[in-house]
Design an enzyme around this catalytic site. Structure first.
Site, PDB file in Angstrom:
ATOM      1  N   LYS A 102      28.134  30.539  36.251  1.00 47.49           N
ATOM      2  CA  LYS A 102      28.147  29.545  37.113  1.00 47.49           C
ATOM      3  C   LYS A 102      26.440  29.319  37.396  1.00 47.49           C
ATOM      4  O   LYS A 102      26.237  28.304  37.607  1.00 47.49           O
ATOM      5  CB  LYS A 102      29.080  29.590  38.316  1.00 47.49           C
ATOM      6  CG  LYS A 102      30.476  29.319  37.752  1.00 47.49           C
ATOM      7  CD  LYS A 102      30.574  28.052  37.282  1.00 47.49           C
ATOM      8  CE  LYS A 102      32.002  27.708  36.764  1.00 47.49           C
ATOM      9  NZ  LYS A 102      32.136  26.247  36.147  1.00 47.49           N
ATOM     10  N   HIS A 105      44.835  32.151  41.592  1.00 48.08           N
ATOM     11  CA  HIS A 105      44.188  32.555  42.985  1.00 48.08           C
ATOM     12  C   HIS A 105      45.355  32.792  44.145  1.00 48.08           C
ATOM     13  O   HIS A 105      46.438  32.706  43.737  1.00 48.08           O
ATOM     14  CB  HIS A 105      43.395  31.309  43.496  1.00 48.08           C
ATOM     15  CG  HIS A 105      42.355  31.242  42.668  1.00 48.08           C
ATOM     16  ND1 HIS A 105      42.083  30.008  41.656  1.00 48.08           N
ATOM     17  CD2 HIS A 105      41.143  31.665  42.629  1.00 48.08           C
ATOM     18  CE1 HIS A 105      40.826  30.294  41.049  1.00 48.08           C
ATOM     19  NE2 HIS A 105      40.458  31.423  41.496  1.00 48.08           N
ATOM     20  N   SER A 125      31.010  27.536  41.979  1.00 47.94           N
ATOM     21  CA  SER A 125      31.887  28.066  42.853  1.00 47.94           C
ATOM     22  C   SER A 125      31.037  28.998  43.865  1.00 47.94           C
ATOM     23  O   SER A 125      29.956  29.241  43.781  1.00 47.94           O
ATOM     24  CB  SER A 125      32.798  29.240  42.021  1.00 47.94           C
ATOM     25  OG  SER A 125      33.264  30.050  42.860  1.00 47.94           O
ATOM     26  N   SER A 126      32.059  29.230  44.933  1.00 46.82           N
ATOM     27  CA  SER A 126      31.278  29.891  46.095  1.00 46.82           C
ATOM     28  C   SER A 126      30.961  31.314  45.664  1.00 46.82           C
ATOM     29  O   SER A 126      30.137  31.970  46.505  1.00 46.82           O
ATOM     30  CB  SER A 126      32.079  29.764  47.314  1.00 46.82           C
ATOM     31  OG  SER A 126      33.148  30.540  47.189  1.00 46.82           O
ATOM     32  N   CYS A 127      31.657  31.778  44.644  1.00 49.01           N
ATOM     33  CA  CYS A 127      31.277  33.122  44.447  1.00 49.01           C
ATOM     34  C   CYS A 127      29.978  33.341  43.646  1.00 49.01           C
ATOM     35  O   CYS A 127      29.613  34.510  43.268  1.00 49.01           O
ATOM     36  CB  CYS A 127      32.307  33.870  43.334  1.00 49.01           C
ATOM     37  SG  CYS A 127      32.420  32.997  41.864  1.00 49.01           S
ATOM     38  N   TYR A 179      31.778  35.686  36.119  1.00 49.84           N
ATOM     39  CA  TYR A 179      32.186  34.301  36.416  1.00 49.84           C
ATOM     40  C   TYR A 179      30.847  33.672  36.963  1.00 49.84           C
ATOM     41  O   TYR A 179      30.411  32.825  36.731  1.00 49.84           O
ATOM     42  CB  TYR A 179      33.338  34.319  37.374  1.00 49.84           C
ATOM     43  CG  TYR A 179      33.712  32.797  37.493  1.00 49.84           C
ATOM     44  CD1 TYR A 179      34.099  31.722  36.483  1.00 49.84           C
ATOM     45  CD2 TYR A 179      33.784  32.405  38.732  1.00 49.84           C
ATOM     46  CE1 TYR A 179      34.577  30.595  36.876  1.00 49.84           C
ATOM     47  CE2 TYR A 179      34.025  30.967  39.098  1.00 49.84           C
ATOM     48  CZ  TYR A 179      34.418  30.192  38.298  1.00 49.84           C
ATOM     49  OH  TYR A 179      34.880  29.116  38.590  1.00 49.84           O
TER      50      TYR A 179
HETATM   51  O1  GFB Z   1      42.096  33.975  45.428  1.00 52.28           O
HETATM   52  P1  GFB Z   1      41.656  35.253  45.024  1.00 52.28           P
HETATM   53  O2  GFB Z   1      42.222  35.645  43.692  1.00 52.28           O
HETATM   54  O3  GFB Z   1      40.212  35.410  44.877  1.00 52.28           O
HETATM   55  O4  GFB Z   1      42.108  36.526  46.135  1.00 52.28           O
HETATM   56  P2  GFB Z   1      38.793  35.497  45.636  1.00 52.28           P
HETATM   57  C1  GFB Z   1      41.733  36.103  47.537  1.00 52.28           C
HETATM   58  C2  GFB Z   1      42.287  37.254  48.477  1.00 52.28           C
HETATM   59  O5  GFB Z   1      43.466  36.981  48.501  1.00 52.28           O
HETATM   60  C3  GFB Z   1      41.897  38.730  47.876  1.00 52.28           C
HETATM   61  C4  GFB Z   1      44.299  38.478  48.246  1.00 52.28           C
HETATM   62  O6  GFB Z   1      41.436  39.291  49.035  1.00 52.28           O
HETATM   63  C5  GFB Z   1      43.188  38.990  47.128  1.00 52.28           C
HETATM   64  O7  GFB Z   1      43.341  40.486  47.289  1.00 52.28           O
HETATM   65  N1  GFB Z   1      45.462  38.549  47.667  1.00 52.28           N
HETATM   66  C6  GFB Z   1      46.587  38.894  48.366  1.00 52.28           C
HETATM   67  C7  GFB Z   1      45.909  37.971  46.578  1.00 52.28           C
HETATM   68  N2  GFB Z   1      47.627  38.797  47.549  1.00 52.28           N
HETATM   69  C8  GFB Z   1      47.229  38.148  46.429  1.00 52.28           C
HETATM   70  C9  GFB Z   1      48.086  37.642  45.305  1.00 52.28           C
HETATM   71  O8  GFB Z   1      49.218  37.685  45.205  1.00 52.28           O
HETATM   72  N3  GFB Z   1      47.203  37.154  44.180  1.00 52.28           N
HETATM   73  C10 GFB Z   1      45.710  36.741  44.570  1.00 52.28           C
HETATM   74  N4  GFB Z   1      45.283  36.333  43.527  1.00 52.28           N
HETATM   75  N5  GFB Z   1      45.272  37.254  45.447  1.00 52.28           N
HETATM   76  C11 GFB Z   1      38.024  34.423  43.596  1.00 52.28           C
HETATM   77  C12 GFB Z   1      37.200  34.573  42.194  1.00 52.28           C
HETATM   78  O9  GFB Z   1      37.809  35.215  44.309  1.00 52.28           O
HETATM   79  O10 GFB Z   1      37.510  33.153  44.229  1.00 52.28           O
HETATM   80  C13 GFB Z   1      37.080  33.405  41.416  1.00 52.28           C
HETATM   81  O11 GFB Z   1      37.591  35.606  41.501  1.00 52.28           O
HETATM   82  C14 GFB Z   1      36.530  32.034  42.377  1.00 52.28           C
HETATM   83  O12 GFB Z   1      35.773  33.660  40.217  1.00 52.28           O
HETATM   84  C15 GFB Z   1      37.442  31.941  43.290  1.00 52.28           C
HETATM   85  O13 GFB Z   1      35.111  32.374  42.485  1.00 52.28           O
HETATM   86  C16 GFB Z   1      36.842  30.827  44.287  1.00 52.28           C
HETATM   87  O14 GFB Z   1      38.740  34.441  46.556  1.00 52.28           O
HETATM   88  O15 GFB Z   1      38.560  36.995  46.071  1.00 52.28           O
END
Ligand code: GFB
Length: 321
Positions: free
Chosen positions: A145, A184, A112-114, A141
């Site tokens: 990875k 996500h 993953s990109s993280c 995580y």
């Molecule tokens: O997709 P996401 O959960 O993960 O959140 P990451 C991306 C952005 O969307 C963050 C915002 O800035 C969240 O605060 N966001 C806004 C929301 N509203 C929402 C909502 O209702 N739900 C969610 N989930 N986000 C992930 C990692 O990070 O990236 C994983 O946690 C993985 O491990 C993945 O690597 C690729 O992009 O921040």
């Protein structure tokens, strides 16, 4: 280790075939002349070494795609750090060791990109790995990875195994997880905006400030890239798989509203984390080999919404009835 590697006639095990990535890989492999092997969690729990080894010993795949993982959005990662590091380390260690024991000829590990430092240069080149501190919301995580990439490299160096790794950017598409506590951002936006439209709500609450930038790739594009890599790539360094441009959370929410036909506004709950401010990947190595994504974000969101209406929303309505 020869490239191109022929999938034709091979037995390909897609570990994690029920997930977003695994199911897309199965769809894509159906166009290749290979035999696809799958097993659900009820048949083999990949966190258990003995079960994993017995399964691999019995089916003896030629090729393995390691798409099995414990995944989740920013909140799930923050709330369950032990599950994220422990399940992922166990799955990748068991699958890779078991594959080695039966002489799997090609293995593709998915990260993953993280894995990259929070403040990595943008767009992020593969060489940024392990050059700085990780984003704290998902470091558990990410560490698992990173260990997976290193496992592949170590088996390559010590045993000459053709094990490769792909690092996809943020993914979306049919088969995603639409549970608001674990998902996500894109599936979360889809559910929230869809429900707001149904109920006639004037606002939708999003997490964070809406300013973080994310690069989104449709999972069918990823699956195509993975099949391309299986055939054409054999190298120690992991390869980034991205779309090539990013968008703010606020803007992608606007795009989603357009797809769904919602005319309300967004409010931002800044008590929720933003996560990393920007993570656009530099995918020029893979693109330089001849692979390119085909699905625009507009089209991908519209297709995914249609899938959501047919599969998820319908199920929710039936459950309520
Ligand atoms: O997709 P996401 O959960 O993960 O959140 P990451 C991306 C952005 O969307 C963050 C915002 O800035 C969240 O605060 N966001 C806004 C929301 N509203 C929402 C909502 O209702 N739900 C969610 N989930 N986000 C992930 C990692 O990070 O990236 C994983 O946690 C993985 O491990 C993945 O690597 C690729 O992009 O921040």
């Amino acid at each position: 280790m020869e490239t191109p590697f022929a999938l034709s006639g091979k037995k390909v095990w897609v570990a994690g075939h029920r997930g977003l990535v695994g199911s897309a890989v199965v769809r894509r492999l159906e166009r290749e002349n290979c035999t696809i092997i799958t097993a659900g969690r009820d048949e083999v729990d990949l966190r258990r070494q003995a079960e994993t080894e017995a399964f691999v010993e019995k089916l003896r795949p030629d090729v393995v795609v390691v798409a099995a993982a414990k995944v989740g959005g920013i909140l799930a990662n923050t709330q369950k750090p032990a599950d994220f590091i422990s399940d992922n380390l166990a799955i990748e260690l068991n699958v890779i060791n078991a594959s080695f024991k039966v002489g799997v000829s090609k293995l593709l590990f998915l990260g993953s990109s993280c894995i990259y430092p929070k403040m990595a240069p943008q767009p992020i080149p593969e060489s940024a790995l392990l050059t700085g501190p990780l984003e704290p919301t998902n470091e558990w995580y990410a560490i698992a990875k990173i260990a997976g990439i290193k496992l592949c490299q170590a088996f390559r160096r010590q045993h000459g195994c053709d094990y490769i790794s792909a690092m996809p950017t943020n993914l979306y598409g049919p088969g995603d997880n639409f549970d608001l506590n674990a998902s996500h951002v894109l599936p979360a936006l889809m559910v929230k905006i869809h429900n707001a439209k149904q109920r006639g709500d004037e606002t939708v609450t999003l997490w964070g400030t809406g300013t973080p930038l994310r690069e989104f790739l449709h999972v069918d594009d990823l699956a195509d890239a993975l099949v391309f890599m299986l055939a054409n790539y054999s190298g120690e360094e992991h390869l980034n798989v991205g779309f090539g441009s990013d968008v703010s959370i606020r803007d992608v929410a606007g795009m989603m509203a357009k797809v769904i036909g919602y005319e309300g506004t967004f409010v931002f709950d800044t008590s929720k984390p933003d996560g990393t401010p920007k993570k656009l990947m530099d995918s020029s190595r893979l693109m330089g080999m001849g692979w390119k994504p085909q699905i625009s974000l507009e089209k991908g969101l519209a297709d995914t919404y249609r899938w959501f209406l047919d599969h998820v929303e319908e199920g929710l309505r039936e459950n309520k009835a």
